[in-house]
Design a protein around this motif. Structure first.
Motif, PDB file in Angstrom:
ATOM      1  N   ARG A 265      10.599  -5.681  16.630  1.00 35.95           N
ATOM      2  CA  ARG A 265       9.726  -5.717  15.458  1.00 35.95           C
ATOM      3  C   ARG A 265       9.215  -4.296  15.160  1.00 35.95           C
ATOM      4  N   SER A 266       9.102  -4.002  13.880  1.00 45.35           N
ATOM      5  CA  SER A 266       8.703  -2.642  13.478  1.00 45.35           C
ATOM      6  C   SER A 266       7.221  -2.397  13.775  1.00 45.35           C
ATOM      7  N   ILE A 267       6.936  -1.164  14.155  1.00 46.52           N
ATOM      8  CA  ILE A 267       5.542  -0.734  14.323  1.00 46.52           C
ATOM      9  C   ILE A 267       5.333   0.411  13.344  1.00 46.52           C
ATOM     10  N   THR A 268       4.416   0.194  12.401  1.00 42.42           N
ATOM     11  CA  THR A 268       4.269   1.109  11.275  1.00 42.42           C
ATOM     12  C   THR A 268       2.915   1.810  11.319  1.00 42.42           C
ATOM     13  N   SER A 269       2.927   3.076  10.962  1.00 41.06           N
ATOM     14  CA  SER A 269       1.640   3.760  10.782  1.00 41.06           C
ATOM     15  C   SER A 269       1.422   3.990   9.299  1.00 41.06           C
ATOM     16  N   MET A 270       0.154   4.062   8.919  1.00 41.58           N
ATOM     17  CA  MET A 270      -0.228   4.235   7.521  1.00 41.58           C
ATOM     18  C   MET A 270      -1.215   5.385   7.451  1.00 41.58           C
ATOM     19  N   LYS A 271      -0.854   6.429   6.702  1.00 42.76           N
ATOM     20  CA  LYS A 271      -1.728   7.607   6.613  1.00 42.76           C
ATOM     21  C   LYS A 271      -2.361   7.710   5.238  1.00 42.76           C
ATOM     22  N   TRP A 272      -3.609   8.164   5.269  1.00 44.15           N
ATOM     23  CA  TRP A 272      -4.395   8.274   4.027  1.00 44.15           C
ATOM     24  C   TRP A 272      -5.370   9.421   4.156  1.00 44.15           C
ATOM     25  N   GLY A 273      -5.560  10.165   3.076  1.00 42.26           N
ATOM     26  CA  GLY A 273      -6.559  11.237   3.055  1.00 42.26           C
ATOM     27  C   GLY A 273      -5.952  12.585   3.362  1.00 42.26           C
ATOM     28  N   GLN A 274      -6.656  13.653   2.927  1.00 42.49           N
ATOM     29  CA  GLN A 274      -6.125  14.995   3.156  1.00 42.49           C
ATOM     30  C   GLN A 274      -7.165  15.940   3.727  1.00 42.49           C
ATOM     31  N   GLY A 275      -8.134  15.380   4.432  1.00 45.68           N
ATOM     32  CA  GLY A 275      -9.173  16.221   5.023  1.00 45.68           C
ATOM     33  C   GLY A 275      -8.731  16.829   6.338  1.00 45.68           C
TER      34      GLY A 275
ATOM     35  N   HIS B 239       0.814  -1.220   0.000  1.00 45.11           N
ATOM     36  CA  HIS B 239       0.000   0.000   0.000  1.00 45.11           C
ATOM     37  C   HIS B 239       0.852   1.277   0.000  1.00 45.11           C
ATOM     38  N   GLY B 240       2.158   1.101  -0.183  1.00 43.30           N
ATOM     39  CA  GLY B 240       3.085   2.231  -0.091  1.00 43.30           C
ATOM     40  C   GLY B 240       2.811   3.360  -1.066  1.00 43.30           C
ATOM     41  N   ALA B 241       2.178   3.065  -2.200  1.00 44.60           N
ATOM     42  CA  ALA B 241       1.918   4.109  -3.197  1.00 44.60           C
ATOM     43  C   ALA B 241       0.777   5.033  -2.770  1.00 44.60           C
ATOM     44  N   ASP B 242      -0.254   4.463  -2.169  1.00 47.42           N
ATOM     45  CA  ASP B 242      -1.433   5.270  -1.810  1.00 47.42           C
ATOM     46  C   ASP B 242      -1.430   5.755  -0.368  1.00 47.42           C
ATOM     47  N   PHE B 243      -0.661   5.079   0.457  1.00 41.72           N
ATOM     48  CA  PHE B 243      -0.599   5.455   1.870  1.00 41.72           C
ATOM     49  C   PHE B 243       0.786   6.014   2.185  1.00 41.72           C
ATOM     50  N   ASN B 244       0.817   6.867   3.170  1.00 42.09           N
ATOM     51  CA  ASN B 244       2.095   7.367   3.657  1.00 42.09           C
ATOM     52  C   ASN B 244       2.540   6.467   4.811  1.00 42.09           C
ATOM     53  N   LEU B 245       3.544   5.623   4.556  1.00 41.14           N
ATOM     54  CA  LEU B 245       3.984   4.666   5.578  1.00 41.14           C
ATOM     55  C   LEU B 245       5.095   5.287   6.418  1.00 41.14           C
TER      56      LEU B 245
ATOM     57  N   PHE C  47      -6.949  -4.282   7.018  1.00 39.36           N
ATOM     58  CA  PHE C  47      -6.302  -4.582   5.738  1.00 39.36           C
ATOM     59  C   PHE C  47      -7.327  -4.679   4.606  1.00 39.36           C
ATOM     60  N   ASP C  48      -8.531  -5.125   4.943  1.00 40.96           N
ATOM     61  CA  ASP C  48      -9.612  -5.102   3.947  1.00 40.96           C
ATOM     62  C   ASP C  48      -9.948  -3.644   3.592  1.00 40.96           C
ATOM     63  N   LEU C  49      -9.958  -2.810   4.608  1.00 43.04           N
ATOM     64  CA  LEU C  49     -10.270  -1.389   4.411  1.00 43.04           C
ATOM     65  C   LEU C  49      -9.190  -0.693   3.578  1.00 43.04           C
ATOM     66  N   PHE C  50      -7.921  -1.052   3.806  1.00 41.76           N
ATOM     67  CA  PHE C  50      -6.841  -0.448   2.996  1.00 41.76           C
ATOM     68  C   PHE C  50      -7.082  -0.758   1.520  1.00 41.76           C
ATOM     69  N   ASN C  51      -7.434  -2.015   1.231  1.00 39.53           N
ATOM     70  CA  ASN C  51      -7.718  -2.375  -0.167  1.00 39.53           C
ATOM     71  C   ASN C  51      -8.872  -1.552  -0.717  1.00 39.53           C
ATOM     72  N   PHE C  52      -9.894  -1.386   0.118  1.00 39.83           N
ATOM     73  CA  PHE C  52     -11.053  -0.596  -0.323  1.00 39.83           C
ATOM     74  C   PHE C  52     -10.656   0.847  -0.621  1.00 39.83           C
ATOM     75  N   LEU C  53      -9.889   1.449   0.277  1.00 43.50           N
ATOM     76  CA  LEU C  53      -9.532   2.861   0.107  1.00 43.50           C
ATOM     77  C   LEU C  53      -8.692   3.077  -1.145  1.00 43.50           C
ATOM     78  N   GLU C  54      -7.991   2.025  -1.547  1.00 49.65           N
ATOM     79  CA  GLU C  54      -7.136   2.132  -2.726  1.00 49.65           C
ATOM     80  C   GLU C  54      -7.872   1.900  -4.041  1.00 49.65           C
ATOM     81  N   GLY C  55      -9.092   1.378  -3.957  1.00 49.64           N
ATOM     82  CA  GLY C  55      -9.825   1.035  -5.178  1.00 49.64           C
ATOM     83  C   GLY C  55     -10.243   2.247  -5.987  1.00 49.64           C
ATOM     84  N   LYS C  56     -10.733   1.993  -7.186  1.00 47.80           N
ATOM     85  CA  LYS C  56     -11.347   3.078  -7.961  1.00 47.80           C
ATOM     86  C   LYS C  56     -12.228   2.546  -9.092  1.00 47.80           C
TER      87      LYS C  56
END
Ligand SMILES: [Zn+2]
Length: 489
Positions: free
Chosen positions: A79-89, A63-69, A111-120
């Motif tokens: 172990r790494s703890i990662t945040s994923m940012k999406w949206g500009q509101g 999801h690295g292209a659509d989300f800011n990791l 993870f299902d939601l990440f796929n959804f947010l990336e769809g079009k």
């Protein structure tokens, strides 16, 4: 002239009110639309609830292209703890999951939601653009990766992260607090699982989802921050009642000064706790994952449109409380003999999951006994006229577990044998036989008092009628299939 002025004046208000209502237009999303989104976008790489940190890393990276990791830091074991940012509101929402390592249901839904947010170009662009333009989302899908890898609640320091919001002993707790402080979200989603034994209080209905707007003080007062969380929950509950009628509970709101939910509420983020419980026939929680996806998406839509303002705190308080009244098996009126006298007892049994390097198995024990009428069993047996009977150990050892057939096990149970021995086998090997298998011991544990392992017969005139094997009820006259998870002793 005067009337023309009045007309103009009225027209002005008409336009103004139309404009205002368009700003906050909130229409409930139809269940079918949410369901179809899940079916289209569920993450196929996750199929059960015991995935590990390593399983998620490629899914995060894709999801690295659509989300800011962003790697926020590392757990105790590195172990790494990662945040994923999406949206500009302008409305910021933070969602964090799996602070308790073995509470993974919502993580799957994220993870299902990440796929959804990336769809079009799929009929959801309007919704997606609304979310993107109104919200800034920050996800932390796995706060406790060390706990997740061991599939246990606590972290590698054996600290419950949900009691470390203030002391900040654990690096994971430092990461979560800092993420909130840096981002300053208006809304927060605290994503957990609760035990499958939670019900909607005083009903046999399992609390498949429980919700809470955590308290921010001992007085459990309601300010605007907590009130908004309550309103959003009321909207979520409306959707849930369509999906799982009567199976939604309100989690206890006693203030816990060390917990994250309570403190994040206190720090000014409207915080919503989602607890995923159990659902009959869904041991891997894949249906509950779908429900999580739907209610989270619905809640984000409510927040993006301020649709939660249509709901009231009264509607929140009308959600029935959680109970903790479910048992795997309740046996009523079993006769037990003490000092020559027979007594009729109800006994309530739970089969708790225990983790093992080879997988997991159940360990059943007596939770309580006596008058069990306030509890509800997933299975209930009226044992009137049946007596508690200890079983025997079959003296001839088998070579290994796979040399024992289910038919043989049932035949031995009917003869009063509760356990068989094997010469070979791995320690703690998981098996699905309806009989105890001993390798490193000649005896097994059994009893009817609280805390006892539940391995015994219910007999009529000394003849076994039912076997209770590790808490599983085996009807020796009408065999039924059980999904049994036993282990070699
Ligand atoms: Zn939890």
């Amino acid at each position: 002239m005067k009337s023309a002025f009045l007309t103009l004046f009225l027209l002005f208000f008409l336009v103004l009110s139309f404009y205002t209502s368009a700003q906050v237009a909130y229409q409930k999303m139809p269940v079918e639309k949410l369901e179809a989104a899940y079916e289209k976008y569920k993450e196929p790489a996750i199929t059960h609830r015991r995935f590990k940190h390593a399983d998620l890393q490629p899914l995060i990276q894709k999801h690295g292209a659509d989300f800011n990791l962003e790697e926020l830091g590392k757990s105790v074991e590195g172990r790494s703890i990662t945040s994923m940012k999406w949206g500009q509101g302008s409305t910021k929402v933070m969602l964090w999951s799996q602070m308790h390592g073995n509470e993974s249901t919502a993580t799957m839904a994220l993870f299902d939601l990440f796929n959804f947010l990336e769809g079009k170009n799929d009929g959801y662009d309007e919704l997606r653009n609304l979310l993107k333009n109104q919200l800034s989302l920050k996800f932390i899908p796995m706060i406790n990766p060390d706990g997740a890898d061991a599939f246990k609640r606590r972290n590698a320091l054996d600290i419950d992260l949900n009691r470390d919001a203030i002391s900040q002993i654990s690096p994971e707790a430092v990461i979560l607090k800092k993420a909130r402080d840096d981002f300053e979200p208006e809304f927060g989603f605290n994503l957990h699982d609760q035990q499958i034994y939670y019900n909607v209080v005083n009903t046999p209905k399992q609390a498949t989802i429980s919700l809470l707007a955590p308290a921010y003080n001992y007085e459990t007062e309601i300010n605007d921050v907590r009130g908004r969380a309550m309103q959003t929950i009321a909207g979520m509950n409306e959707l849930l009642q369509e999906l799982i009628p009567g199976q939604v509970g309100k989690y206890d709101d006693a203030f816990e000064p060390r917990a994250f939910g309570d403190n994040i509420q206190k720090w000014g983020t409207s915080t919503i706790l989602i607890e995923s419980g159990g659902y009959q026939g869904d041991p891997e929680k894949q249906y509950i994952r779908k429900i999580n996806f739907m209610i989270i998406l619905n809640a984000l839509h409510q927040i993006a449109t301020r649709g939660y303002e249509q709901y009231t705190t009264e509607q929140y308080f009308a959600i029935p409380d959680n109970g903790f009244q479910l048992m795997d098996l309740i046996i009523n009126e079993m006769q037990v003999k003490v000092k020559g006298e027979w007594y009729p007892l109800d006994i309530a049994i739970r089969r708790r999951e225990t983790e093992n390097a080879a997988g997991y198995f159940m360990s059943a024990s007596v939770e309580d006994l006596g008058d069990m009428q306030i509890f509800f069993g997933f299975e209930t047996l009226d044992a009137t006229g049946l007596q508690y009977l200890e079983g025997k150990v079959y003296s001839t050892a088998f070579e290994s577990v796979k040399d024992i057939s289910e038919e043989k096990a049932i035949e031995l149970l009917r003869q009063g044998f509760m356990a068989v021995k094997v010469k070979n086998g791995e320690a703690r090997q998981v098996h699905s036989l309806p009989i105890l298998v001993l390798k490193s011991t000649e005896k097994y544990s059994s009893g009817w008092m609280t805390g006892s392992a539940t391995n015994f017969f219910l007999a009529k005139e000394g003849k076994p009628r039912y076997a209770i094997v590790n808490g599983y009820l085996i009807d020796l006259e009408n065999l039924k299939n059980h999904e049994i998870r036993n282990r070699v002793f």
